[in-house]
Design an enzyme around this catalytic site. Sequence first.
Site, PDB file in Angstrom:
ATOM      1  N   GLY A  28       0.693  -1.367  -0.047  1.00  0.00           N
ATOM      2  CA  GLY A  28       0.051   0.062   0.159  1.00  0.00           C
ATOM      3  C   GLY A  28       0.861   1.315  -0.063  1.00  0.00           C
ATOM      4  N   GLY A  32      -0.520   7.775   0.758  1.00  0.00           N
ATOM      5  CA  GLY A  32      -0.771   8.113   2.021  1.00  0.00           C
ATOM      6  C   GLY A  32       0.581   7.770   2.864  1.00  0.00           C
ATOM      7  CB  ILE A  33       1.236   6.504   6.126  1.00  0.00           C
ATOM      8  CG1 ILE A  33       0.446   4.996   6.513  1.00  0.00           C
ATOM      9  CG2 ILE A  33       0.346   7.590   6.774  1.00  0.00           C
ATOM     10  CD1 ILE A  33       0.591   4.738   7.827  1.00  0.00           C
ATOM     11  N   GLY A  34       2.187   4.962   3.347  1.00  0.00           N
ATOM     12  CA  GLY A  34       2.791   4.066   2.839  1.00  0.00           C
ATOM     13  C   GLY A  34       3.761   4.649   1.840  1.00  0.00           C
ATOM     14  CB  SER A 153      -6.538   1.801  13.434  1.00  0.00           C
ATOM     15  OG  SER A 153      -7.331   2.841  14.020  1.00  0.00           O
ATOM     16  CE1 TYR A 178      -9.308   1.170   8.988  1.00  0.00           C
ATOM     17  CE2 TYR A 178     -10.200   1.819  11.367  1.00  0.00           C
ATOM     18  CZ  TYR A 178      -9.333   1.718  10.074  1.00  0.00           C
ATOM     19  OH  TYR A 178      -7.972   2.161  10.336  1.00  0.00           O
TER      20      TYR A 178
END
Length: 306
Positions: A28, A32-34, A153, A178
């Site tokens: 991923g 984003g953070i990836g 998370s 989620y």
Amino acid sequence: MFGFSRPPEEQANVADVDCSEKTILVTGSTSGIGRATAQSFGRLGAHVLVHGRDTEAGADVVDEIESTDGSAEFLRADFVEPEQVSELADTVSESVETLDVLCNNAGGLFETVEPTSLGVDPAFHINHLAPYQLTAELLDTLGPGSRVITTASIAHRGTTLNLDELMEIAGLSTAAAYARSKLANVQFAAELGRRLTAAGRDVTSNSFHPGVIPGSEFGRAFPGLSSELFQLFDQSPFTESVEEGAATLVYLGVSEEVAETTGKYFARRRENRPSPDARDRTAQRKLWEESAKILDMDEPLADYAD
């Protein structure tokens, strides 16, 4: 206004770490953070395996990394397809002698809870079962000193995980799906760490909460939903940028401070105590066993259950 902050490697105090001999897979990593994590590892000199579904976006990340001190290649796989996860694992195993860091980062929120080909909701499948499968199929590629990091998370604190109800998804909200997938992430990372230690493998496994990043795609699937999840997120202040969100992943990947740390959960580069359900060893073991059954695969590290 939220914007660029210091690079993740600076925030993690690892800017002087030499990764020129390391191969790192970041799933991923086309956004984003990836993406920020892959770029950071590239600046540290690593050979970065960039993963995603968008070939054009993957090529952009490869170009960004190769404009720095690192090298990179893009590997495409859709994590909702177990066959593509296996193909990704095969490609990695055949192309590298040792995988030094595996960042199980791919995943997110999904607009539907319609069952996938495995009979579970997309969040549980993509966020948990896919990295479980990928990690299992890459175990032989992880050498002494390798690290596995799983993006979890704080949302894991707001749920429980009843394995008998995994296939009963009628009425399951996207938020609940989620949250339970993130609980599975924390349980998986802890169980993996314990089994690797029992097997005498010098490989660590940890999970982390990256923060809630304004402007990211995090809430796109939740028009009007903030109440269920964001009551939890009120306990974890918004991060400033994707760079800050990526800093803990970079820290866990290469910092000497956590070279011997395994089976733990982190937030803001500090070890945190996850929820009681996340710490339940019996629940961790049962999730591990059930995940293998759902994927119709041999249980990884089966001889080293607690």
